[in-house]
Design a protein around this motif. Structure first.
Motif, short mmCIF file in Angstrom:
data_model
loop_
_atom_site.label_atom_id
_atom_site.label_comp_id
_atom_site.label_asym_id
_atom_site.label_seq_id
_atom_site.Cartn_x
_atom_site.Cartn_y
_atom_site.Cartn_z
N ALA A 58 45.23 35.07 46.75
CA ALA A 58 45.52 34.88 45.33
C ALA A 58 46.52 33.76 45.13
O ALA A 58 47.50 33.66 45.88
CB ALA A 58 46.07 36.18 44.75
N GLN A 84 40.15 50.27 42.64
CA GLN A 84 41.24 49.37 43.04
C GLN A 84 40.76 48.06 43.64
O GLN A 84 41.50 47.08 43.69
CB GLN A 84 42.17 50.11 44.02
N PHE A 85 39.55 48.08 44.15
CA PHE A 85 38.95 46.83 44.65
C PHE A 85 37.44 46.97 44.50
O PHE A 85 36.91 48.07 44.36
CB PHE A 85 39.35 46.53 46.10
N GLN A 97 46.74 42.16 49.47
CA GLN A 97 46.43 43.16 48.45
C GLN A 97 45.54 44.28 48.95
O GLN A 97 45.47 45.36 48.37
CB GLN A 97 45.80 42.47 47.24
N VAL A 125 33.67 46.09 46.25
CA VAL A 125 32.95 45.73 47.47
C VAL A 125 31.49 45.55 47.07
O VAL A 125 30.86 46.49 46.57
CB VAL A 125 33.05 46.79 48.57
N VAL A 153 34.61 41.36 49.11
CA VAL A 153 35.66 42.28 48.69
C VAL A 153 36.64 41.53 47.79
O VAL A 153 37.06 40.42 48.13
CB VAL A 153 36.42 42.85 49.91
N GLY A 154 37.00 42.12 46.68
CA GLY A 154 37.99 41.51 45.81
C GLY A 154 38.87 42.56 45.16
O GLY A 154 38.38 43.62 44.79
N SER A 155 40.16 42.27 45.06
CA SER A 155 41.03 43.19 44.33
C SER A 155 40.77 43.02 42.83
O SER A 155 40.02 42.13 42.42
CB SER A 155 42.49 42.91 44.68
N LEU A 166 45.88 37.66 53.56
CA LEU A 166 45.76 38.50 52.36
C LEU A 166 46.73 39.67 52.43
O LEU A 166 47.07 40.16 53.51
CB LEU A 166 44.32 39.02 52.22
N GLY A 212 38.96 34.66 54.14
CA GLY A 212 39.76 35.25 53.09
C GLY A 212 40.36 34.18 52.20
O GLY A 212 40.65 33.08 52.67
N PHE A 213 40.55 34.53 50.92
CA PHE A 213 41.04 33.57 49.94
C PHE A 213 42.19 34.24 49.21
O PHE A 213 42.00 35.17 48.42
CB PHE A 213 39.92 33.16 48.99
N GLU A 233 44.06 37.58 42.37
CA GLU A 233 43.21 38.45 43.18
C GLU A 233 42.92 37.84 44.54
O GLU A 233 42.38 36.73 44.64
CB GLU A 233 41.88 38.71 42.45
N ASP A 234 43.24 38.59 45.59
CA ASP A 234 42.75 38.24 46.92
C ASP A 234 41.24 38.46 46.97
O ASP A 234 40.72 39.37 46.32
CB ASP A 234 43.41 39.13 47.99
N GLU A 235 40.59 37.66 47.78
CA GLU A 235 39.13 37.78 47.92
C GLU A 235 38.78 37.61 49.39
O GLU A 235 39.44 36.86 50.12
CB GLU A 235 38.47 36.69 47.07
N PHE A 236 37.73 38.30 49.83
CA PHE A 236 37.37 38.31 51.25
C PHE A 236 35.85 38.38 51.37
O PHE A 236 35.20 39.12 50.62
CB PHE A 236 38.00 39.54 51.91
N ASP A 296 42.57 53.69 47.39
CA ASP A 296 41.13 53.77 47.59
C ASP A 296 40.81 53.30 49.01
O ASP A 296 41.48 52.41 49.55
CB ASP A 296 40.39 52.87 46.60
N ALA A 323 43.73 36.40 57.50
CA ALA A 323 43.48 35.40 56.46
C ALA A 323 44.65 35.28 55.49
O ALA A 323 44.57 34.54 54.52
CB ALA A 323 42.20 35.75 55.70
#
Lengths: 153, 153
Positions: free
Chosen positions: B66, B11-12, A11, B14, B87-89, A9, B63-64, B34-37, A35, A7
């Motif tokens: 940043a 760090q992220f 990070q 969930v 999931v997001g940073s 990403l 996934g999205f 922030e990356d997001e999934f 982590d 995707a």
């Protein structure tokens, strides 16, 4: 299957990892700066840490905080496949150790500078020792864990 | 259910998020830093982005990245519950916008300084505007998305 990479990403990594019967996610290890998180999608695995063993099934999860020197791995001792979602942050300063053998992994693996070495820092003979990409051959019965980046030796 | 928090990870995030029928993960939004999934565990959702609509089922993910100014949300238009792993940073400089309404969220929400504001920066009347903790009341039919931290207005 490196889902987060696919995707675009950068990070964190999210990897769907299938463990056939008899395989392990990795050798027992810990990370200095990253982590790590595991969610069981299917099947059954045994989580091994300093605290002992714990069985995890679908919907169970476990997290491993950066810097905690308690090695972990997930072992599929069942007769069926286990499928995990493995999430890990990405930090170039990350390094760590394998709890049960004389091996650690060094900083810089996202720039291709990471190496598997003995705990005294000396290199492994014959493996080249690169952690990623092109890591060394896995020992029999040990599956690669893409989210852990700790395959080997 | 904030699984990574429960495990002491920082760090992220969930989050296991259940969307009852008719609810959305959030209003359509994007993040600056922030990356997001999202991974679909159960049920069916519709992903909405600038590219249109796409149905995601169990095992599908998205996934999205940043900084990409293409707002997304996930809508449960089915008759059954949908369960997602989000999931997001975490980046304190993160800010972002809601694509379809006159609202954005400001930096600093991990220190309690984040606010919901109009796109011109003026505050929302009556809401207080804090993004986290204690965000404003959600509009009817819109579920909170813990991993997104973009609930509101």
């Amino acid at each position: 299957m490196r889902l987060a990479d696919a995707a675009g990403l950068t990070q964190f990594g999210v990897n769907e990892l299938t463990l056939p019967p008899g395989t392990w996610s990795s050798l027992r290890h810990w990370h200095s700066h990253e982590d790590e998180f595991v969610y069981v999608l299917q099947g059954s695995v045994v989580l091994v840490t300093d605290a002992g063993e714990e069985r995890l099934g679908p919907g169970d999860s476990a997290g491993f905080r950066a810097g905690v020197r308690d090695g972990h791995c997930l072992q599929n001792r069942s007769d069926g496949a286990a499928v995990l979602l493995v999430v890990g942050s990405r930090h170039d300063e990350d390094e760590g150790e394998y709890s049960d053998i004389d091996m650690r992994f060094t900083k810089g693996r996202y720039q291709g500078r990471g190496r598997f070495v003995h705990k005294d820092g000396s290199p492994y003979q014959g493996t080249g020792g690169a952690t990623r990409p092109g890591g060394p051959v896995l020992p029999a019965g040990v599956a690669a864990a893409p989210g852990c980046a700790v395959i080997g030796p």
